[in-house]
Design a protein around this motif. Structure first.
Motif, mmCIF file in Angstrom:
data_model
loop_
_atom_site.group_PDB
_atom_site.id
_atom_site.type_symbol
_atom_site.label_atom_id
_atom_site.label_comp_id
_atom_site.label_asym_id
_atom_site.label_seq_id
_atom_site.Cartn_x
_atom_site.Cartn_y
_atom_site.Cartn_z
ATOM 1 N N SER A 15 -39.197 11.159 -53.519
ATOM 2 C CA SER A 15 -39.972 10.739 -54.688
ATOM 3 C C SER A 15 -41.006 11.767 -55.124
ATOM 4 C CB SER A 15 -40.692 9.426 -54.372
ATOM 5 O OG SER A 15 -41.692 9.644 -53.388
ATOM 6 N N VAL A 16 -41.590 11.515 -56.287
ATOM 7 C CA VAL A 16 -42.722 12.314 -56.754
ATOM 8 C C VAL A 16 -43.863 12.233 -55.737
ATOM 9 C CG1 VAL A 16 -44.484 12.524 -58.551
ATOM 10 C CG2 VAL A 16 -42.092 12.096 -59.191
ATOM 11 N N ASP A 17 -44.072 11.071 -55.152
ATOM 12 C CA ASP A 17 -45.110 10.918 -54.127
ATOM 13 C C ASP A 17 -44.842 11.853 -52.949
ATOM 14 O OD1 ASP A 17 -45.043 8.640 -55.836
ATOM 15 O OD2 ASP A 17 -46.212 7.501 -54.394
ATOM 16 N N ASP A 18 -43.568 11.958 -52.559
ATOM 17 C CA ASP A 18 -43.213 12.853 -51.456
ATOM 18 C C ASP A 18 -43.539 14.301 -51.819
ATOM 19 O OD1 ASP A 18 -42.205 10.709 -49.974
ATOM 20 O OD2 ASP A 18 -40.190 10.941 -50.806
ATOM 21 N N MET A 19 -43.245 14.680 -53.045
ATOM 22 C CA MET A 19 -43.555 16.042 -53.478
ATOM 23 C C MET A 19 -45.054 16.294 -53.417
ATOM 24 S SD MET A 19 -40.976 16.950 -56.631
ATOM 25 C CE MET A 19 -41.219 15.492 -57.645
ATOM 26 N N MET A 20 -45.816 15.312 -53.845
ATOM 27 C CA MET A 20 -47.272 15.442 -53.809
ATOM 28 C C MET A 20 -47.754 15.688 -52.382
ATOM 29 S SD MET A 20 -48.797 15.017 -56.812
ATOM 30 C CE MET A 20 -50.406 14.351 -56.367
ATOM 31 N N GLN A 21 -47.228 14.897 -51.441
ATOM 32 C CA GLN A 21 -47.672 15.017 -50.061
ATOM 33 C C GLN A 21 -47.183 16.311 -49.413
ATOM 34 O OE1 GLN A 21 -46.811 11.252 -47.999
ATOM 35 N NE2 GLN A 21 -47.187 10.212 -49.953
ATOM 36 N N ALA A 22 -46.111 16.885 -49.938
ATOM 37 C CA ALA A 22 -45.633 18.178 -49.450
ATOM 38 C C ALA A 22 -46.511 19.320 -49.949
ATOM 39 C CB ALA A 22 -44.183 18.407 -49.878
ATOM 40 N N GLY A 23 -47.345 19.051 -50.928
ATOM 41 C CA GLY A 23 -48.261 20.062 -51.436
ATOM 42 C C GLY A 23 -47.644 21.037 -52.407
ATOM 43 N N VAL A 24 -46.572 20.623 -53.112
ATOM 44 C CA VAL A 24 -45.953 21.546 -54.062
ATOM 45 C C VAL A 24 -46.830 21.683 -55.305
ATOM 46 C CG1 VAL A 24 -43.682 20.927 -53.193
ATOM 47 C CG2 VAL A 24 -44.539 19.802 -55.240
ATOM 48 N N GLU A 25 -46.615 22.772 -56.023
ATOM 49 C CA GLU A 25 -47.430 23.072 -57.200
ATOM 50 C C GLU A 25 -46.707 22.787 -58.510
ATOM 51 O OE1 GLU A 25 -49.956 26.776 -55.246
ATOM 52 O OE2 GLU A 25 -47.937 27.154 -56.065
ATOM 53 N N GLY A 26 -45.398 22.734 -58.486
ATOM 54 C CA GLY A 26 -44.632 22.487 -59.695
ATOM 55 C C GLY A 26 -43.271 21.930 -59.339
ATOM 56 N N VAL A 27 -42.531 21.487 -60.366
ATOM 57 C CA VAL A 27 -41.265 20.780 -60.147
ATOM 58 C C VAL A 27 -40.124 21.492 -60.866
ATOM 59 C CG1 VAL A 27 -40.044 18.586 -60.462
ATOM 60 C CG2 VAL A 27 -42.474 18.592 -59.839
ATOM 61 N N VAL A 28 -38.982 21.541 -60.191
ATOM 62 C CA VAL A 28 -37.728 22.067 -60.737
ATOM 63 C C VAL A 28 -36.814 20.873 -60.976
ATOM 64 C CG1 VAL A 28 -35.752 23.546 -60.295
ATOM 65 C CG2 VAL A 28 -38.014 24.184 -59.404
ATOM 66 N N SER A 29 -36.342 20.698 -62.212
ATOM 67 C CA SER A 29 -35.503 19.543 -62.505
ATOM 68 C C SER A 29 -34.559 19.868 -63.647
ATOM 69 C CB SER A 29 -36.372 18.314 -62.849
ATOM 70 O OG SER A 29 -35.607 17.120 -62.837
ATOM 71 N N ALA A 30 -33.739 18.888 -63.987
ATOM 72 C CA ALA A 30 -32.763 19.035 -65.075
ATOM 73 C C ALA A 30 -32.376 17.663 -65.589
ATOM 74 C CB ALA A 30 -31.532 19.798 -64.610
ATOM 75 N N LEU A 31 -31.712 17.654 -66.736
ATOM 76 C CA LEU A 31 -31.209 16.403 -67.314
ATOM 77 C C LEU A 31 -29.725 16.289 -66.964
ATOM 78 C CD1 LEU A 31 -32.948 16.567 -70.822
ATOM 79 C CD2 LEU A 31 -33.797 15.537 -68.694
ATOM 80 N N HIS A 32 -29.465 15.942 -65.703
ATOM 81 C CA HIS A 32 -28.090 15.924 -65.213
ATOM 82 C C HIS A 32 -27.218 14.899 -65.928
ATOM 83 C CE1 HIS A 32 -29.179 18.665 -62.042
ATOM 84 N NE2 HIS A 32 -30.111 17.853 -61.599
ATOM 85 N N HIS A 33 -27.867 13.895 -66.531
ATOM 86 C CA HIS A 33 -27.083 12.850 -67.184
ATOM 87 C C HIS A 33 -26.581 13.262 -68.559
ATOM 88 C CE1 HIS A 33 -31.224 12.460 -68.646
ATOM 89 N NE2 HIS A 33 -30.720 11.886 -69.729
#
Length: 405
Positions: A15-33
Protein backbone atom coordinates in the motif's frame (compact mmCIF):
# COMPACT_ATOMS: atom_id res chain seq x y z
CA UNK A 1 19.71 9.74 -6.10
CA UNK A 2 15.96 10.02 -5.73
CA UNK A 3 14.58 7.01 -3.84
CA UNK A 4 11.38 5.77 -5.48
CA UNK A 5 9.13 2.69 -5.27
CA UNK A 6 7.04 0.96 -7.88
CA UNK A 7 3.32 0.86 -7.16
CA UNK A 8 0.77 -0.91 -9.35
CA UNK A 9 -2.27 1.03 -8.17
CA UNK A 10 -5.08 0.44 -5.68
CA UNK A 11 -5.07 -3.33 -6.26
CA UNK A 12 -1.41 -3.56 -5.25
CA UNK A 13 -1.12 -5.51 -1.99
CA UNK A 14 1.75 -3.22 -1.00
CA UNK A 15 0.00 0.00 0.00
CA UNK A 16 0.79 3.70 -0.05
CA UNK A 17 1.12 3.39 3.74
CA UNK A 18 3.80 0.74 3.24
CA UNK A 19 5.69 3.04 0.89
CA UNK A 20 5.52 5.81 3.46
CA UNK A 21 6.95 3.56 6.17
CA UNK A 22 9.72 2.42 3.81
CA UNK A 23 10.80 6.06 3.59
CA UNK A 24 10.56 6.44 -0.18
CA UNK A 25 10.63 9.90 -1.71
CA UNK A 26 8.58 9.36 -4.86
CA UNK A 27 6.42 6.82 -6.68
CA UNK A 28 6.78 4.94 -9.98
CA UNK A 29 3.45 3.89 -11.47
CA UNK A 30 1.43 3.46 -14.65
CA UNK A 31 -2.12 3.18 -15.93
CA UNK A 32 -1.99 -0.55 -16.57
CA UNK A 33 -5.74 -0.72 -17.13
CA UNK A 34 -5.59 1.54 -20.20
CA UNK A 35 -5.41 -0.37 -23.46
CA UNK A 36 -2.03 -0.14 -25.18
CA UNK A 37 -2.21 2.43 -27.95
CA UNK A 38 -4.92 4.51 -26.28
CA UNK A 39 -4.46 8.01 -24.87
CA UNK A 40 -3.82 8.40 -21.14
CA UNK A 41 -6.47 10.97 -20.28
CA UNK A 42 -5.92 13.88 -17.87
CA UNK A 43 -8.70 12.43 -15.71
CA UNK A 44 -7.01 9.02 -15.39
CA UNK A 45 -3.66 10.62 -14.66
CA UNK A 46 -5.17 12.88 -11.99
CA UNK A 47 -6.97 9.92 -10.41
CA UNK A 48 -3.71 7.99 -10.03
CA UNK A 49 -2.00 11.07 -8.61
CA UNK A 50 -4.80 11.39 -6.07
CA UNK A 51 -4.50 7.73 -5.09
CA UNK A 52 -0.79 8.16 -4.46
CA UNK A 53 -1.33 11.35 -2.49
CA UNK A 54 -3.56 9.68 0.15
CA UNK A 55 -2.87 7.14 2.86
CA UNK A 56 -5.43 4.48 3.75
CA UNK A 57 -7.08 6.68 6.37
CA UNK A 58 -7.30 9.63 3.98
CA UNK A 59 -4.37 11.53 5.47
CA UNK A 60 -2.01 13.15 2.95
CA UNK A 61 0.95 10.97 2.07
CA UNK A 62 3.17 13.71 0.73
CA UNK A 63 4.15 11.34 -2.10
CA UNK A 64 3.91 12.20 -5.78
CA UNK A 65 3.82 10.20 -8.99
CA UNK A 66 7.28 11.05 -10.32
CA UNK A 67 8.10 8.35 -12.90
CA UNK A 68 5.89 6.53 -15.40
CA UNK A 69 6.70 2.86 -15.85
CA UNK A 70 5.62 2.30 -18.38
CA UNK A 71 3.87 4.06 -21.21
CA UNK A 72 3.92 1.09 -23.61
CA UNK A 73 5.23 1.17 -27.14
CA UNK A 74 2.55 -0.89 -28.89
CA UNK A 75 3.20 -4.03 -30.91
CA UNK A 76 1.85 -2.19 -33.96
CA UNK A 77 4.51 0.52 -33.53
CA UNK A 78 7.25 -2.09 -33.13
CA UNK A 79 6.13 -3.85 -36.32
CA UNK A 80 4.96 -0.68 -38.16
CA UNK A 81 1.73 -2.40 -39.00
CA UNK A 82 -1.96 -1.82 -38.36
CA UNK A 83 -2.74 1.28 -36.31
CA UNK A 84 0.90 2.20 -35.60
CA UNK A 85 0.60 5.80 -36.80
CA UNK A 86 -2.51 6.37 -34.68
CA UNK A 87 -0.71 4.83 -31.72
CA UNK A 88 2.21 7.25 -32.14
CA UNK A 89 -0.24 10.17 -32.21
CA UNK A 90 -1.84 8.83 -29.03
CA UNK A 91 1.59 8.44 -27.43
CA UNK A 92 2.38 12.09 -28.12
CA UNK A 93 -0.91 13.17 -26.57
CA UNK A 94 -0.29 10.99 -23.52
CA UNK A 95 3.13 12.64 -23.09
CA UNK A 96 1.49 16.05 -23.28
CA UNK A 97 -1.08 15.06 -20.66
CA UNK A 98 1.62 13.67 -18.35
CA UNK A 99 3.74 16.80 -18.75
CA UNK A 100 0.74 18.99 -17.95
CA UNK A 101 0.34 16.98 -14.73
CA UNK A 102 3.97 17.64 -13.79
CA UNK A 103 5.40 14.17 -14.58
CA UNK A 104 8.74 14.37 -16.37
CA UNK A 105 10.21 10.84 -16.60
CA UNK A 106 8.68 8.13 -18.81
CA UNK A 107 10.09 4.60 -19.00
CA UNK A 108 9.20 2.24 -21.87
CA UNK A 109 10.67 -0.81 -23.60
CA UNK A 110 10.91 -2.26 -27.09
CA UNK A 111 10.75 -5.99 -26.23
CA UNK A 112 8.46 -7.77 -28.71
CA UNK A 113 5.39 -9.59 -27.33
CA UNK A 114 6.54 -10.23 -23.74
CA UNK A 115 7.91 -7.51 -21.44
CA UNK A 116 10.00 -9.95 -19.40
CA UNK A 117 10.38 -13.69 -19.07
CA UNK A 118 10.89 -15.99 -16.07
CA UNK A 119 10.34 -19.72 -15.63
CA UNK A 120 9.96 -19.66 -11.82
CA UNK A 121 8.15 -16.93 -9.92
CA UNK A 122 8.84 -18.33 -6.44
CA UNK A 123 12.14 -20.21 -6.65
CA UNK A 124 13.15 -21.39 -3.17
CA UNK A 125 16.65 -20.56 -1.94
CA UNK A 126 18.60 -22.40 0.75
CA UNK A 127 17.62 -19.85 3.42
CA UNK A 128 13.88 -20.21 2.69
CA UNK A 129 13.54 -16.96 0.74
CA UNK A 130 11.91 -17.15 -2.68
CA UNK A 131 12.68 -15.21 -5.82
CA UNK A 132 12.15 -15.16 -9.58
CA UNK A 133 14.39 -17.33 -11.77
CA UNK A 134 15.06 -17.89 -15.44
CA UNK A 135 16.06 -21.50 -16.08
CA UNK A 136 17.31 -21.95 -19.63
CA UNK A 137 16.48 -25.67 -19.72
CA UNK A 138 12.93 -25.06 -18.50
CA UNK A 139 12.48 -22.25 -21.00
CA UNK A 140 13.69 -24.46 -23.84
CA UNK A 141 11.22 -27.13 -22.68
CA UNK A 142 8.45 -24.54 -22.80
CA UNK A 143 9.45 -23.19 -26.21
CA UNK A 144 10.01 -26.56 -27.89
CA UNK A 145 7.46 -28.85 -26.21
CA UNK A 146 4.66 -26.63 -24.79
CA UNK A 147 4.49 -23.66 -27.14
CA UNK A 148 5.71 -25.93 -29.96
CA UNK A 149 7.20 -23.01 -31.86
CA UNK A 150 8.39 -24.07 -35.32
CA UNK A 151 12.20 -24.11 -35.44
CA UNK A 152 12.55 -23.60 -31.67
CA UNK A 153 15.08 -26.41 -31.23
CA UNK A 154 17.42 -24.66 -33.69
CA UNK A 155 17.72 -21.64 -31.35
CA UNK A 156 19.32 -23.55 -28.46
CA UNK A 157 22.61 -25.42 -28.12
CA UNK A 158 22.29 -29.15 -28.85
CA UNK A 159 22.96 -30.10 -25.23
CA UNK A 160 20.21 -27.72 -24.03
CA UNK A 161 17.71 -29.24 -26.47
CA UNK A 162 18.51 -32.73 -25.25
CA UNK A 163 18.25 -31.83 -21.56
CA UNK A 164 15.02 -29.87 -22.19
CA UNK A 165 13.47 -32.96 -23.74
CA UNK A 166 14.41 -35.11 -20.78
CA UNK A 167 13.16 -32.54 -18.30
CA UNK A 168 9.86 -32.08 -20.10
CA UNK A 169 9.31 -35.83 -20.17
CA UNK A 170 9.70 -35.91 -16.40
CA UNK A 171 7.41 -32.95 -15.69
CA UNK A 172 4.01 -33.45 -14.12
CA UNK A 173 1.00 -31.94 -15.85
CA UNK A 174 0.80 -29.41 -13.03
CA UNK A 175 4.40 -28.27 -13.57
CA UNK A 176 3.87 -28.02 -17.32
CA UNK A 177 0.85 -25.78 -16.74
CA UNK A 178 2.75 -23.70 -14.19
CA UNK A 179 5.69 -23.26 -16.56
CA UNK A 180 3.38 -22.14 -19.37
CA UNK A 181 1.71 -19.58 -17.06
CA UNK A 182 5.04 -18.28 -15.77
CA UNK A 183 6.53 -17.84 -19.23
CA UNK A 184 3.70 -15.53 -20.35
CA UNK A 185 3.06 -13.88 -16.97
CA UNK A 186 2.00 -10.20 -17.07
CA UNK A 187 1.59 -7.28 -14.75
CA UNK A 188 -1.39 -7.09 -12.39
CA UNK A 189 -4.31 -5.14 -13.77
CA UNK A 190 -2.83 -5.04 -17.25
CA UNK A 191 -5.26 -4.50 -20.09
CA UNK A 192 -3.80 -7.44 -22.04
CA UNK A 193 -3.16 -10.96 -20.72
CA UNK A 194 -1.74 -13.46 -23.19
CA UNK A 195 -2.75 -17.07 -23.73
CA UNK A 196 -0.49 -19.50 -25.58
CA UNK A 197 -2.59 -18.95 -28.70
CA UNK A 198 -2.11 -15.19 -28.33
CA UNK A 199 1.65 -15.69 -28.12
CA UNK A 200 1.64 -17.92 -31.21
CA UNK A 201 -0.36 -15.34 -33.14
CA UNK A 202 2.01 -12.52 -32.16
CA UNK A 203 5.05 -14.59 -33.04
CA UNK A 204 3.59 -15.29 -36.48
CA UNK A 205 3.16 -11.55 -37.03
CA UNK A 206 6.85 -10.99 -36.21
CA UNK A 207 8.02 -13.70 -38.60
CA UNK A 208 10.85 -12.38 -40.74
CA UNK A 209 11.31 -9.16 -38.77
CA UNK A 210 15.04 -8.79 -38.12
CA UNK A 211 16.84 -7.03 -35.31
CA UNK A 212 17.96 -4.36 -37.76
CA UNK A 213 14.36 -3.69 -38.78
CA UNK A 214 13.11 -3.56 -35.18
CA UNK A 215 15.89 -1.13 -34.30
CA UNK A 216 14.98 1.00 -37.31
CA UNK A 217 11.36 1.05 -36.15
CA UNK A 218 12.50 2.12 -32.67
CA UNK A 219 14.52 4.96 -34.19
CA UNK A 220 11.51 5.99 -36.31
CA UNK A 221 9.38 6.02 -33.15
CA UNK A 222 11.90 8.12 -31.25
CA UNK A 223 12.35 10.48 -34.20
CA UNK A 224 8.62 11.20 -33.99
CA UNK A 225 8.12 11.16 -30.24
CA UNK A 226 11.49 12.37 -28.96
CA UNK A 227 11.24 15.99 -30.17
CA UNK A 228 7.77 16.22 -28.64
CA UNK A 229 9.11 14.97 -25.31
CA UNK A 230 12.04 17.40 -25.57
CA UNK A 231 9.70 20.34 -26.09
CA UNK A 232 7.48 19.22 -23.20
CA UNK A 233 10.42 18.78 -20.83
CA UNK A 234 9.83 15.01 -20.57
CA UNK A 235 12.77 12.60 -20.30
CA UNK A 236 12.11 9.27 -22.00
CA UNK A 237 14.18 6.27 -20.98
CA UNK A 238 14.25 2.86 -22.65
CA UNK A 239 14.41 -0.20 -20.43
CA UNK A 240 16.74 -3.00 -21.55
CA UNK A 241 15.62 -6.40 -22.77
CA UNK A 242 14.89 -8.84 -19.94
CA UNK A 243 16.60 -11.22 -20.32
CA UNK A 244 19.08 -9.49 -22.65
CA UNK A 245 19.33 -12.17 -25.33
CA UNK A 246 16.98 -13.45 -28.06
CA UNK A 247 14.01 -15.61 -27.05
CA UNK A 248 11.14 -17.18 -29.00
CA UNK A 249 12.85 -16.35 -32.28
CA UNK A 250 12.25 -12.64 -31.60
CA UNK A 251 14.88 -9.94 -32.08
CA UNK A 252 16.41 -8.11 -29.10
CA UNK A 253 17.85 -4.64 -29.76
CA UNK A 254 18.47 -3.11 -26.30
CA UNK A 255 20.68 -5.68 -24.59
CA UNK A 256 24.19 -4.20 -24.59
CA UNK A 257 26.08 -0.93 -24.31
CA UNK A 258 26.56 -0.95 -28.07
CA UNK A 259 22.79 -1.24 -28.56
CA UNK A 260 22.16 1.79 -26.38
CA UNK A 261 24.93 3.83 -27.95
CA UNK A 262 23.53 3.17 -31.44
CA UNK A 263 20.03 4.38 -30.51
CA UNK A 264 21.29 7.37 -28.48
CA UNK A 265 23.39 8.51 -31.44
CA UNK A 266 20.57 7.94 -33.94
CA UNK A 267 18.24 10.33 -32.05
CA UNK A 268 20.80 12.51 -30.31
CA UNK A 269 18.68 14.66 -28.01
CA UNK A 270 18.61 14.73 -24.19
CA UNK A 271 15.00 13.50 -24.10
CA UNK A 272 16.10 10.21 -25.66
CA UNK A 273 17.56 8.44 -22.65
CA UNK A 274 18.23 5.25 -20.76
CA UNK A 275 16.69 3.24 -17.95
CA UNK A 276 19.82 1.59 -16.59
CA UNK A 277 18.55 -1.68 -15.10
CA UNK A 278 21.43 -3.43 -13.38
CA UNK A 279 19.48 -6.67 -13.13
CA UNK A 280 18.43 -6.99 -16.76
CA UNK A 281 21.78 -5.89 -18.17
CA UNK A 282 23.61 -7.81 -15.45
CA UNK A 283 22.11 -11.07 -16.72
CA UNK A 284 24.80 -10.98 -19.43
CA UNK A 285 28.41 -11.52 -18.35
CA UNK A 286 29.71 -9.12 -21.01
CA UNK A 287 27.85 -6.07 -19.69
CA UNK A 288 29.94 -3.78 -17.46
CA UNK A 289 27.37 -1.86 -15.41
CA UNK A 290 29.67 0.64 -13.60
CA UNK A 291 31.42 1.28 -16.92
CA UNK A 292 28.13 1.83 -18.72
CA UNK A 293 27.14 4.37 -16.09
CA UNK A 294 30.45 6.18 -16.53
CA UNK A 295 30.26 6.26 -20.32
CA UNK A 296 26.52 6.75 -20.90
CA UNK A 297 25.56 8.42 -17.63
CA UNK A 298 24.61 11.80 -19.05
CA UNK A 299 21.64 10.11 -20.77
CA UNK A 300 20.60 7.90 -17.84
CA UNK A 301 17.24 9.25 -16.65
CA UNK A 302 16.11 6.35 -14.43
CA UNK A 303 17.79 3.57 -12.46
CA UNK A 304 16.63 0.07 -11.57
CA UNK A 305 19.02 -1.20 -8.93
CA UNK A 306 18.78 -4.97 -8.55
CA UNK A 307 21.13 -7.89 -8.78
CA UNK A 308 21.07 -11.34 -10.35
CA UNK A 309 23.20 -14.42 -9.82
CA UNK A 310 24.24 -15.91 -13.15
CA UNK A 311 24.53 -19.69 -13.15
CA UNK A 312 26.94 -19.92 -16.09
CA UNK A 313 29.35 -17.77 -18.06
CA UNK A 314 27.30 -18.01 -21.25
CA UNK A 315 25.50 -15.01 -22.73
CA UNK A 316 22.33 -17.09 -22.85
CA UNK A 317 22.13 -18.76 -19.46
CA UNK A 318 20.15 -19.35 -16.30
CA UNK A 319 20.02 -16.79 -13.49
CA UNK A 320 17.99 -15.89 -10.44
CA UNK A 321 17.16 -12.68 -8.59
CA UNK A 322 19.82 -12.30 -5.89
CA UNK A 323 19.95 -10.02 -2.89
CA UNK A 324 20.68 -6.46 -3.93
CA UNK A 325 24.31 -6.72 -2.81
CA UNK A 326 24.70 -10.41 -3.52
CA UNK A 327 24.73 -10.86 -7.29
CA UNK A 328 27.21 -10.42 -10.08
CA UNK A 329 27.01 -6.62 -10.31
CA UNK A 330 29.34 -4.59 -8.10
CA UNK A 331 26.63 -2.37 -6.62
CA UNK A 332 29.08 -0.21 -4.69
CA UNK A 333 30.99 0.61 -7.87
CA UNK A 334 27.76 1.27 -9.77
CA UNK A 335 26.36 3.64 -7.15
CA UNK A 336 29.72 5.42 -6.96
CA UNK A 337 29.50 6.01 -10.72
CA UNK A 338 25.94 7.35 -10.32
CA UNK A 339 27.02 9.80 -7.63
CA UNK A 340 29.90 11.01 -9.81
CA UNK A 341 27.45 11.61 -12.64
CA UNK A 342 25.18 13.59 -10.34
CA UNK A 343 28.08 15.81 -9.29
CA UNK A 344 28.87 16.44 -12.97
CA UNK A 345 25.25 17.43 -13.56
CA UNK A 346 25.28 19.76 -10.58
CA UNK A 347 28.46 21.44 -11.81
CA UNK A 348 26.92 21.82 -15.29
CA UNK A 349 23.79 23.46 -13.84
CA UNK A 350 21.42 20.72 -15.00
CA UNK A 351 17.99 20.59 -13.41
CA UNK A 352 17.86 16.77 -13.45
CA UNK A 353 20.67 16.33 -10.94
CA UNK A 354 19.01 13.71 -8.75
CA UNK A 355 18.43 10.56 -10.83
CA UNK A 356 15.35 8.60 -9.70
CA UNK A 357 16.13 5.04 -8.72
CA UNK A 358 14.10 2.23 -7.32
CA UNK A 359 15.12 -1.02 -5.60
CA UNK A 360 13.91 -3.20 -8.43
CA UNK A 361 12.57 -6.61 -7.52
CA UNK A 362 13.40 -8.32 -4.26
CA UNK A 363 13.30 -11.69 -2.61
CA UNK A 364 10.21 -12.72 -0.66
CA UNK A 365 11.25 -12.95 2.98
CA UNK A 366 9.51 -13.02 6.38
CA UNK A 367 5.86 -11.93 6.08
CA UNK A 368 6.18 -11.46 2.31
CA UNK A 369 5.30 -15.14 2.00
CA UNK A 370 1.86 -14.44 3.48
CA UNK A 371 1.00 -11.42 1.34
CA UNK A 372 1.31 -13.12 -2.07
CA UNK A 373 2.10 -9.85 -3.84
CA UNK A 374 3.13 -9.36 -7.45
CA UNK A 375 6.14 -11.66 -8.05
CA UNK A 376 9.32 -9.67 -7.65
CA UNK A 377 7.62 -6.85 -5.75
CA UNK A 378 7.38 -7.87 -2.07
CA UNK A 379 7.26 -5.25 0.66
CA UNK A 380 9.93 -6.52 3.06
CA UNK A 381 12.28 -7.86 0.41
CA UNK A 382 12.30 -4.52 -1.39
CA UNK A 383 12.59 -2.65 1.91
CA UNK A 384 15.69 -4.71 2.71
CA UNK A 385 17.13 -3.88 -0.70
CA UNK A 386 16.35 -0.19 -0.35
CA UNK A 387 17.99 -0.12 3.09
CA UNK A 388 21.14 -1.73 1.69
CA UNK A 389 21.28 0.67 -1.25
CA UNK A 390 20.57 3.63 1.00
CA UNK A 391 23.47 2.61 3.21
CA UNK A 392 25.86 2.54 0.25
CA UNK A 393 24.61 5.91 -0.98
CA UNK A 394 25.03 7.48 2.44
CA UNK A 395 28.52 6.08 2.98
CA UNK A 396 29.82 6.98 -0.48
CA UNK A 397 28.46 10.52 -0.35
CA UNK A 398 29.57 11.18 3.23
CA UNK A 399 32.04 14.12 3.47
CA UNK A 400 34.23 12.28 5.98
CA UNK A 401 35.01 9.39 3.64
CA UNK A 402 34.20 10.61 0.14
CA UNK A 403 34.89 7.11 -1.15
CA UNK A 404 33.16 7.72 -4.48
CA UNK A 405 35.53 10.54 -5.35
Amino acid sequence: MRQTWRWFGPKDLVSVDDMMQAGVEGVVSALHHVRTGAVWSPEDIARRQGEIARMTDGAPSGLKWEVVESLPMSEDIKKQKGDWKAHIAAYKQSLANLAAAGIEVVCYNVMPVLDWTRTDLAYRLANGATCMRFDLIDFAAFDIHILERPGASEDFPEEVVGEAGRRFAGMSDARRSELARNAVFGLPGAAENFTLEDVRRHLAEYAGLSGETLRAHLVDFLSEVGPVAQKLGVRMCCHPDDPPFPLLGLPRVMSTEADYRTVMEAVDIPANGITLCSGSLGSRPDNDLPGMMERLGDRVHFLHLRNVRRESGAVMGSFYEAEHLGGGTDMVALIAAVLRQERKRRAAGRTDVSIPMRPDHGQDILDDHKRKTQPGYPSIGRLKGLAELRGIMTALDHPVEGLSR
